[in-house]
Design an enzyme around this catalytic site. Structure first.
Site, PDB file in Angstrom:
ATOM      1  N   ARG A  42       0.818  -1.225   0.000  1.00 51.56           N
ATOM      2  CA  ARG A  42       0.000   0.000   0.000  1.00 51.56           C
ATOM      3  C   ARG A  42       0.849   1.270   0.000  1.00 51.56           C
ATOM      4  NH1 ARG A  42      -4.656  -2.036  -1.847  1.00 51.56           N
ATOM      5  NH2 ARG A  42      -5.339  -3.810  -0.591  1.00 51.56           N
ATOM      6  N   THR A  65      13.233  10.360   1.300  1.00 49.56           N
ATOM      7  CA  THR A  65      11.855  10.071   1.679  1.00 49.56           C
ATOM      8  C   THR A  65      10.999  10.117   0.423  1.00 49.56           C
ATOM      9  OG1 THR A  65      10.068  10.686   3.185  1.00 49.56           O
ATOM     10  CG2 THR A  65      11.266  12.496   2.140  1.00 49.56           C
ATOM     11  N   HIS A  79     -19.255  50.698 -21.798  1.00 47.73           N
ATOM     12  CA  HIS A  79     -20.520  50.213 -21.226  1.00 47.73           C
ATOM     13  C   HIS A  79     -21.377  49.536 -22.301  1.00 47.73           C
ATOM     14  CE1 HIS A  79     -19.354  52.996 -18.008  1.00 47.73           C
ATOM     15  NE2 HIS A  79     -19.207  53.889 -18.965  1.00 47.73           N
ATOM     16  N   SER A  88     -27.039  25.209 -34.985  1.00 54.00           N
ATOM     17  CA  SER A  88     -28.156  24.938 -34.090  1.00 54.00           C
ATOM     18  C   SER A  88     -28.937  23.755 -34.628  1.00 54.00           C
ATOM     19  CB  SER A  88     -29.077  26.166 -33.990  1.00 54.00           C
ATOM     20  OG  SER A  88     -30.312  25.829 -33.384  1.00 54.00           O
TER      21      SER A  88
END
Length: 477
Positions: free
Chosen positions: A78, A104, A152, A282
């Site tokens: 494991r 490690t 805007h 579409s």
């Protein structure tokens, strides 16, 4: 293709094979073996009892990974790293005892993660350059084509189609700068041990601090890096993951702005993304040409921007020298961010390289609004002829409101010029006024700004990447 189990659409539909390979198990495990070889070589050079024969044995099996042995071993113990140490040792019986010596699990795991992210960022850099290159050509081509600008999303002073493209390029240049900075400081974890103190190496080298310190530098050099992080816990700081994905988030923000602009322009019928001969827009409305590629850019980019929260939160909640609540999250968030960014840049390139411009539509919309924008010039000319500015201003206001009412309430054409020509206070004919309405008079320095930006900012940067061949991006769906 498996049809009975989930698979990431980033892998099956969107990202390129090159990027997908980087995050594959094969890339990971091959890199593990390269790191074990680099560690053994470094330890030998620093005086440990490791032979050339052992290292050559490891090199001989660097790429022919015995996956079946590793997988069977992992079922028993494991632990993925120790399973691959065992499998490597089975192929290298003489070197089995020195593989992973003093290290490690994070030695192979974390260094490999850094290497993969770095290589992935190089692909991102290459594709960014490609998109900038394509948009620079577009900006050059259309730098003098006047178009209605918007603030805007309301009509504003005109700009040019090419100048608008420089706004997209500028953000891409900022992203490229971030990518370059991130790559410039690439460092490995090195081999720091279980809590980052290198205690195991100090033991191996019998208390010799200089040799323990040199292990990192030798590993970095052998793996093609300039250095390792000076300090760490068991892992490299997870802030690196955040920094990497943040760069990708920035690209996603740029791509979204571009895609939104294209979607709006396609609605206006001024500029369209590429639409293939047999493409269906579409299922219900055969006449439609939906901007699906730009929409997909926005969709995938949104995923990246939100995904950037994952490494941010992960690095924030790491305890002391390490906790393991990072692992499962980063296995998802980091690869998926790179795969999504790869897909976004492919789409970005594809759309940018195939943009279709409709000058007649652009001109018609601009000319419908230009009379309003020309009123300042008309008024100033009348003042020069002896008119009263306040009276002229009020007359223009009244005529503009009336013309606007015809357009908005009656659906008629803008008759502002006719109204001004009929008003004796201005002392001009309709022919005089129509002579004023030359769009190029109202774009300011847009063409010159585009030229300056390309020559002074964009082309010098692209020159640094002349070795990157021009590429086109194909999309799967």
């Amino acid at each position: 293709m498996a049809r009975d189990t989930y698979e990431s659409p980033l892998s099956s539909r969107y990202a390129d094979k090159e990027m997908k390979y980087l995050f594959s198990p094969d890339m990971k495990f091959r890199t593990w073996r390269k790191l074990w070889i680099a560690l053994a070589e470094a330890e030998k050079e620093l005086g440990l009892n490791i032979t050339d024969e052992q290292i050559e044995e490891m090199k001989a099996h660097a790429d022919d990974i015995n996956y079946e042995v590793a997988e069977e071993r992992e079922k028993l113990v494991r632990h993925d790293v120790m399973s691959h140490v065992y499998a490597f040792g089975q192929q290298c019986p003489k070197a089995a005892g020195i593989i992973h010596l003093g290290a490690t699990s994070c030695y192979v795991g974390d260094n490999t993660d850094v290497i993969i992210m770095t290589e992935a960022m190089k692909i991102i850099r290459r594709k960014l350059v490609g998109v900038i290159r394509v948009l620079a050509d577009f900006a050059e081509k259309y730098k003098s084509l006047p178009t209605l600008a918007f603030t805007h999303f309301q009509p504003a002073q005109p700009t040019t189609v090419g100048k608008r493209a420089t706004l997209w390029i500028q953000e891409l240049m900022m992203d490229l700068e971030n990518v370059e900075y991130q790559l410039s400081k690439a460092k490995l974890l090195g081999s720091k041990g279980t809590t980052g103190t290198q205690a195991s190496f100090l033991e191996l080298f019998e208390g010799d601090h200089e040799k323990a310190k040199m292990v990192d530098k030798l590993i970095a050099k052998k793996m093609g890096y300039g250095d390792c992080f000076a300090v760490s816990g068991q892992t490299y700081s997870r802030k690196l993951d955040y920094q990497m994905v943040s760069v990708l988030s920035g690209i996603a923000q740029t791509a979204t702005k571009f895609s939104n602009d294209i979607r709006l322009l396609q609605h206006l019928k001024e500029v369209e993304e590429p639409f293939e001969k047999n493409q269906i827009g579409s299922s219900a409305m055969a006449y439609k040409r939906n901007p699906m590629r730009s929409e997909r850019i926005a969709s995938l980019s949104r995923y990246i921007m939100v995904d950037a929260l994952n490494p941010a939160i992960t690095t924030a909640v790491q305890w002391f020298e390490r906790t393991l609540d990072d692992s499962a999250n980063k296995r998802l968030s980091v690869p998926e961010a790179f795969l999504a960014a790869d897909a976004v840049l492919n789409l970005f390139m594809n759309v940018a390289d195939g943009l279709v411009v409709y000058p007649k539509v652009i001109e018609a919309r601009l000319m419908a609004e230009l009379p309003f924008m020309a009123t300042e010039n008309i008024m100033m000319d009348a003042v020069k002829r002896g008119g009263n500015r306040q009276e002229l201003h009020e007359a223009i206001r009244v005529h503009s409101m009336a013309a606007s009412r015809v357009v908005k309430e009656e659906g008629g054409k803008n008759d502002l010029l006719e109204r001004i020509a009929a008003d004796p206070i201005f002392g001009v004919t309709l022919e005089d006024l129509q002579g004023i309405l030359k769009p190029e008079k109202y774009v300011g320095r847009a063409p010159e700004q585009t030229t300056d930006f390309l020559n002074e900012v964009v082309y010098p940067k692209l020159a640094e990447y002349e070795d990157i061949p021009k590429e086109t991006a194909e999309i799967n769906v």
